[in-house]
Design an enzyme around this catalytic site. Structure first.
Site, short mmCIF file in Angstrom:
data_model
loop_
_atom_site.label_atom_id
_atom_site.label_comp_id
_atom_site.label_asym_id
_atom_site.label_seq_id
_atom_site.Cartn_x
_atom_site.Cartn_y
_atom_site.Cartn_z
N ASN A 45 -2.12 -37.95 65.01
CA ASN A 45 -2.04 -39.25 64.31
C ASN A 45 -3.18 -39.39 63.32
O ASN A 45 -4.28 -38.86 63.55
CB ASN A 45 -2.23 -40.42 65.30
N ASP A 95 -5.72 -42.17 62.34
CA ASP A 95 -6.22 -43.47 62.82
C ASP A 95 -6.78 -44.23 61.62
O ASP A 95 -7.75 -43.79 60.99
CB ASP A 95 -7.33 -43.27 63.85
N ASP A 134 -9.80 -37.08 76.37
CA ASP A 134 -9.23 -35.90 75.71
C ASP A 134 -10.23 -34.73 75.74
O ASP A 134 -9.83 -33.58 75.96
CB ASP A 134 -8.86 -36.23 74.26
N GLY A 184 -14.61 -42.64 84.19
CA GLY A 184 -15.59 -43.02 83.17
C GLY A 184 -16.98 -42.56 83.58
O GLY A 184 -17.20 -41.41 83.95
N ALA A 216 -19.50 -36.12 74.55
CA ALA A 216 -18.63 -36.77 73.57
C ALA A 216 -18.94 -38.26 73.43
O ALA A 216 -18.78 -38.83 72.35
CB ALA A 216 -17.17 -36.56 73.95
N GLY A 226 -17.79 -40.46 86.72
CA GLY A 226 -17.40 -39.06 86.90
C GLY A 226 -15.92 -38.90 87.19
O GLY A 226 -15.09 -39.54 86.56
P1 ADP Z 1 -10.36 -41.92 79.37
O1 ADP Z 1 -11.05 -41.74 78.06
O2 ADP Z 1 -9.07 -41.16 79.48
O3 ADP Z 1 -10.24 -43.35 79.83
P2 ADP Z 1 -12.67 -41.65 81.14
O4 ADP Z 1 -13.23 -42.87 80.49
O5 ADP Z 1 -12.48 -41.67 82.61
O6 ADP Z 1 -11.29 -41.18 80.46
O7 ADP Z 1 -13.65 -40.43 80.74
C1 ADP Z 1 -13.34 -39.08 80.99
C2 ADP Z 1 -14.58 -38.37 81.50
O8 ADP Z 1 -15.60 -38.42 80.47
C3 ADP Z 1 -15.21 -39.00 82.73
O9 ADP Z 1 -14.63 -38.49 83.91
C4 ADP Z 1 -16.66 -38.59 82.59
O10 ADP Z 1 -16.85 -37.29 83.07
C5 ADP Z 1 -16.87 -38.61 81.07
N1 ADP Z 1 -17.41 -39.93 80.66
C6 ADP Z 1 -16.71 -40.98 80.19
N2 ADP Z 1 -17.53 -42.05 79.96
C7 ADP Z 1 -18.78 -41.63 80.29
C8 ADP Z 1 -20.08 -42.25 80.27
N3 ADP Z 1 -20.25 -43.51 79.87
N4 ADP Z 1 -21.14 -41.52 80.67
C9 ADP Z 1 -21.00 -40.23 81.08
N5 ADP Z 1 -19.80 -39.60 81.12
C10 ADP Z 1 -18.70 -40.29 80.74
#
Ligand code: ADP
Length: 325
Positions: free
Chosen positions: A13, A15, A251, A221, A281, A224
């Site tokens: 896509n 954005d 992703d 998030g 990321a 972990g």
């Molecule tokens: P999505 O983007 O699909 O909602 P998550 O937010 O669960 O997925 O993030 C995916 C992975 O990225 C998490 O399991 C973690 O390992 C890492 N991650 C995401 N947010 C953070 C953060 N604030 N600090 C450290 N690692 C993060």
């Protein structure tokens, strides 16, 4: 011998993002800042994230014969993704129209465009790509019947990884192929049905596993992730970082996990690596723009930890987060 560590089958896509003081109500026009156009879509994001990590990566997707399609192809190629499987034409490139207010809350309209024209026949025509990839990953921003066709055409010995986003009910045939099924909390709720989602996330992992996938990863998030390959639930800690933008973290996590699995890592070990990539990321703005190289991950997070989150030699990994789950 595989030509690709990872084949991503999914969306691409453009954005289109505008910062606004206030998101418009019905019938209202608001003036915003300058338009920013970013390459996105979960398929393209995963492909770029894997290629940045030096995985040999190909993408099977469809874009329009238009400027947005060319922007996407350029960004994929710049990251080192093989775009021979990116089909052009049939509909305009998929677009996400995004308004963001000063609190960071957004409103998004998605026009799937060419993504919705990636068909089962396109999958069958891409048999060579499918048969030369060690791991194949997919998401749900393309038609579900196209994902089902991917599952039917997997080469013996290759591994299928699915992030069912946006989430919807999955046919048994697709669930049975997932190794793993990767969901965040929202996706877990939808797939399990809200009513069944109570208690601890570890319970969700078991409920998801009971639906048929070979293994499950629930990302949490900053908390972990939880992983289960049928032999108990393991918690993989995140890396503590100064998060500035979590867009596209899932992703990056999925791409890194798929790549490490293809390299022979166990599920918990691959998830520990993916958590480091996801953490890196979120330290930068954007999705594809934020994805780190292997060297950047190492610089930020230190030596590669094993499945328990300990760095090689037994010392705690740099930035290791003490876990409560
Ligand atoms: P999505 O983007 O699909 O909602 P998550 O937010 O669960 O997925 O993030 C995916 C992975 O990225 C998490 O399991 C973690 O390992 C890492 N991650 C995401 N947010 C953070 C953060 N604030 N600090 C450290 N690692 C993060």
């Amino acid at each position: 011998m595989y030509d690709y560590d990872l084949l991503v089958v999914g969306s691409a896509n453009a954005d289109l993002v505008i910062d606004v003081e206030r998101r418009p109500a019905a019938g209202e026009t608001v003036l915003g800042g300058d338009l920013a156009v970013h390459p996105g879509g979960k398929g393209a994001n995963q492909a770029v994230a894997a290629a940045r990590l030096d995985a040999r990566t190909a993408l099977l997707a469809r874009v329009g014969d238009d400027g947005h399609g060319r922007l996407l192809l350029d960004s994929l190629r710049a990251a080192g993704v093989d775009t021979a499987g990116v089909l052009v034409g049939g509909a305009p490139t998929g677009v996400a129209l995004i308004t963001v207010d000063p609190e960071g809350d957004n409103s998004i309209v998605v026009s799937p465009g060419a993504n919705s024209r990636l068909t089962p026949a396109d999958v069958r025509a891409a048999a060579r790509l499918l048969h030369t990839a060690r791991v194949v990953s997919a998401q749900l921003e393309i038609p579900l019947e196209t994902v089902a066709e991917v599952v039917r055409n997997l080469a013996p010995g290759s591994r299928f990884v699915l992030n069912p986003s946006p989430p919807r009910e999955l046919p048994a045939e697709v669930l049975a192929a997932c190794d793993p099924l990767i969901v965040n909390e929202h996706e877990a709720r939808v797939i399990l049905g809200d009513a069944r989602v109570s208690g601890e996330p570890a319970d969700w992992v078991r409920l998801l596993l009971a639906q048929g996938p070979r293994s499950v990863v629930v990302t949490l998030g900053a908390e972990g992730a939880l992983v289960c390959d049928g032999r108990g639930v393991t918690r993989v800690p995140s890396v503590r970082v100064g998060a500035v933008d979590t867009t596209g973290a899932g992703d990056a996590f999925t791409a890194a996990l798929a790549w490490r699995l293809g390299a022979g890592a166990g599920l918990a070990e691959a998830a520990a690596h993916a958590a480091r990539v996801g953490a890196a990321a979120v330290t930068r703005r954007g999705a594809q723009e934020s994805y780190p190289t292997a060297q950047e991950v190492e610089a930020l997070c230190g030596a590669v930890p094993d499945a328990t989150g300990r760095a090689a030699g037994g010392a705690p990994a740099a930035g290791e987060r003490g876990g409560s789950r």
